[in-house]
Enzyme design. Structure first.
Site, PDB file in Angstrom:
ATOM      1  N   ASP A   1       0.790  -1.319  -0.049  1.00 18.90           N
ATOM      2  CA  ASP A   1       0.025   0.017  -0.049  1.00 18.90           C
ATOM      3  C   ASP A   1       1.075   1.112   0.046  1.00 18.90           C
ATOM      4  O   ASP A   1       1.968   0.951   0.444  1.00 18.90           O
ATOM      5  CB  ASP A   1      -0.897   0.064   1.220  1.00 18.90           C
ATOM      6  CG  ASP A   1      -1.655   1.148   1.355  1.00 18.90           C
ATOM      7  OD1 ASP A   1      -2.380   1.626   0.423  1.00 18.90           O
ATOM      8  OD2 ASP A   1      -1.846   1.877   2.457  1.00 18.90           O
TER       9      ASP A   1
ATOM     10  N   ASP B   1       0.070   5.238   0.780  1.00 18.12           N
ATOM     11  CA  ASP B   1      -0.071   6.243   2.221  1.00 18.12           C
ATOM     12  C   ASP B   1      -0.364   5.417   3.312  1.00 18.12           C
ATOM     13  O   ASP B   1      -1.018   4.371   3.407  1.00 18.12           O
ATOM     14  CB  ASP B   1      -1.268   6.959   1.676  1.00 18.12           C
ATOM     15  CG  ASP B   1      -1.407   7.558   0.436  1.00 18.12           C
ATOM     16  OD1 ASP B   1      -0.344   8.079  -0.005  1.00 18.12           O
ATOM     17  OD2 ASP B   1      -2.577   7.825  -0.167  1.00 18.12           O
TER      18      ASP B   1
HETATM   19 MG    MG Z   1      -2.854   3.139   3.533  1.00 15.25          MG
END
Ligand code: MG
Ligand code: ZN
Length: 192
Positions: free
Chosen positions: A16, A18
């Site tokens: 992922d 962020d």
């Molecule tokens: Mg995230």
């Protein structure tokens, strides 16, 4: 300890973005100026690359669908991110993102497995030798639905959502790490 928790040598890590690579923001990351690498993430990417992992980013970027950022600006952020990572000895093979808003009902917004499946098709990824690292329950569920061997949750997101009950079975991670560097160390030990 189930068979699923004991993969052989891992080859691929899905990340992922962020809250894992860079600091997340409730107001979205809308420019390169707002993009800040989290402590240890560049080092983690260098080590994973040196260990031979294929690294693929899978990220929900609904800010595009909300009209907060253009696809061109997002592409620029990813170019800058990848060249900064390269300067630190790491390599991101590709970035897959979902630009849609939640109500769009697309098949690529995590927790749906679309982004991982796109990456699998494009690069012929063996998901039984793949792990996912994310900061939210969505990431863990996405990894489970796609059939990744391992899913690791990091606590470096906006809020430590690890603590939030109730946890559906598919959102329970195989391991909880402080940040990407901690997760990378665990995966490298695991993969030996
Ligand atoms: Mg995230
Ligand atoms: Zn989508």
């Amino acid at each position: 300890m189930t068979a699923q928790n004991r993969p052989g040598r891992l080859k691929t890590v899905f990340l992922d973005r962020d809250g894992v690579i860079n600091r997340d923001s409730a107001a979205y990351i809308k420019s390169w100026q707002e993009f800040e690498f989290l402590p240890g993430s560049l080092e983690a990417l260098r080590r994973l690359t040196a260990s031979g992992f294929t690294i693929l980013v899978v990220t929900n970027q609904s800010a595009v669908g909300r009209g907060l950022i253009s696809s061109e600006t997002l592409a620029g952020i990813h170019r800058n991110m990848r060249s900064a990572i390269r300067r630190h000895g790491g390599r991101i093979r590709d970035v897959f993102f979902c630009p849609h808003v939640p109500q769009a009902g697309c098949d690529c917004r995590k927790p749906r497995p679309g982004l991982i499946l796109q990456a699998q098709q494009r690069y012929g990824i063996d998901l039984e030798a793949a792990a996912m690292v994310g900061d939210s329950a969505r990431d863990i569920a996405c990894a489970r639905r796609a059939g990744c061997a391992l899913a690791v949750r990091v606590r470096s997101g906006i809020q430590d959502s690890v603590q939030q009950p109730p946890a559906a079975v598919e959102t329970v991670a195989d391991h909880v790490a402080e940040n990407l560097l901690d997760a990378a160390r665990w995966l490298m030990r695991r993969s030996r």
